[in-house]
Design an enzyme around this catalytic site. Sequence first.
Site, PDB file in Angstrom:
ATOM      1  CE  LYS A  80       1.582  -1.203  -5.309  1.00  9.31           C
ATOM      2  NZ  LYS A  80       0.522  -0.971  -6.315  1.00  9.31           N
ATOM      3  CB  SER A 155       1.959   2.373  -7.959  1.00 11.16           C
ATOM      4  OG  SER A 155       0.961   1.378  -7.751  1.00 11.16           O
ATOM      5  CB  SER A 179      -0.440  -0.009 -10.202  1.00 12.37           C
ATOM      6  OG  SER A 179      -0.303   1.376 -10.188  1.00 12.37           O
TER       7      SER A 179
END
Length: 494
Positions: A80, A155, A179
Amino acid sequence: MTELSHLPAWRLAELVAAREVSARELATLHLARIARADAALGAFLLVDEAGALGRADRIDAALARGEQPGPLAGVPLALKDIFVTRGIATTVASRILAGWIPPYDGTAVARLYAAGANLLGKLNMDEFAMGSSNENSSVKPCRNPWDLTRVPGGSSGGSAAAVAAGLCAGSLGTDTGGSIRQPAAFCGLVGMKPTYGRVSRYGVVAFASSLDQVGPMTRNVRDAALLLQAIAGHDPHDATSIDAPVPDYRAACERGARGLGGLKIGLPAEYFVDGGGINPEVERAVRAGIARLEDAGATVVPVSLPHTKYAVACYYLVATAEASSNLARYDGVRFGHRAEGTGSLLELYCKSRGEGFGPEVKRRIMLGTFALRSGHYDAYYRKAQQVRALIKRDFDEAFTQVDLIATPATPTAAFRLGEKAADPLAMYLADIFTISCNLAGLPGVSVPCGFTEAGLPIGLQLIAPPLCEEQLFTAAAAHELATDFHTRRPPELA
Ligand code: GLN
């Protein structure tokens, strides 16, 4: 034999260590898959092709010299884009950090490298990790490989999409309110949020510091254990990281094969209420997952978490308050994006922040600033902290009766792009089942427990007391042994 792109990460590490496959071969294969599939998926914000090949060659050379291979030798990962990576742009999918090339690696990243992992690139996400669908990325949306009209969750949406599509063998995400677990559930992965403080947050761009936690997103339970093993443990650079020994998570997975005799699992009434917004297909699959745990020997006991109904409101006060403080540093002067213009410093400041942050981030800063304003502080932030303590106490009490708690990971399977984008409150409810865990600092994992009729993955969430990730791995492994969900693959992208 399963193709290399869909073998477990632990198996790839074995093959590289035995020199049956080279790290370069794995890097090349995955880079080719990214080149082929990612235009449709939108999972990658940056592909570090030259860096990945260079690292692969160094790993292969070390093995050729007879050096001890690390537990992740040659395993192609992608992260990420919230993880600070030396020499590799880190943007949190925000224009405000565009162009920032960090001078150091965060602790989790450094530990992955030390374990021998390779890094292919940086993955799409909601800007500053604020969102549940990846639609708040300032760069591009990301799609769910199981159905390209649907979101991968957020996310950490890019992480979930890339791992599910076989563009990398595993990923790290961050979880402030869900997330890791929510996108893992939407894409059919194992996603674990460890205990707050189990993994260092040093070199992880902050969203809400008392809630943020780093964790693995993988295609099977043992891979999650392997990644967590590599990154967990005390770090003097993070004052909130816990100074406690890291147990053997792989052994914890292996214990799953011996069954779950003696394990007590709590079902919180508040998570299964009629009209509670849980989709019937999801509920059926989650109950089937719980039945598998019972078949493995666990006993199911009803428990109550009476303050659950306040969790979303409480979270959005705490998280936005902390975010408004954390994001104050992005003033357009010290980091990244600088607005063009010749106006006054104040004008320049407003312009750069205005252009730099997307609408959801601005909304959160406004909300957080409002909640912290003098005169509002007692009514909002202090009240939220009190509610947070009650939510934590509910869990403490439940864990006097049970070892683990089982809930759905999400109320629905993956929704369509655009479906909730115009309605922030509807979007906030996508995390209704994951948020309490962050407020209480507890570890939680989402594991694949079925599919909808339309072929979308569904996640079962298991929650444990602080630092009891081992129990989560054991139960998750026992559940996985009774299913084949982790072996199913989304359709191959052109
Ligand atoms: N969806 C939640 C939010 O928007 C949680 C995000 C996260 O865990 N980073 O805040």
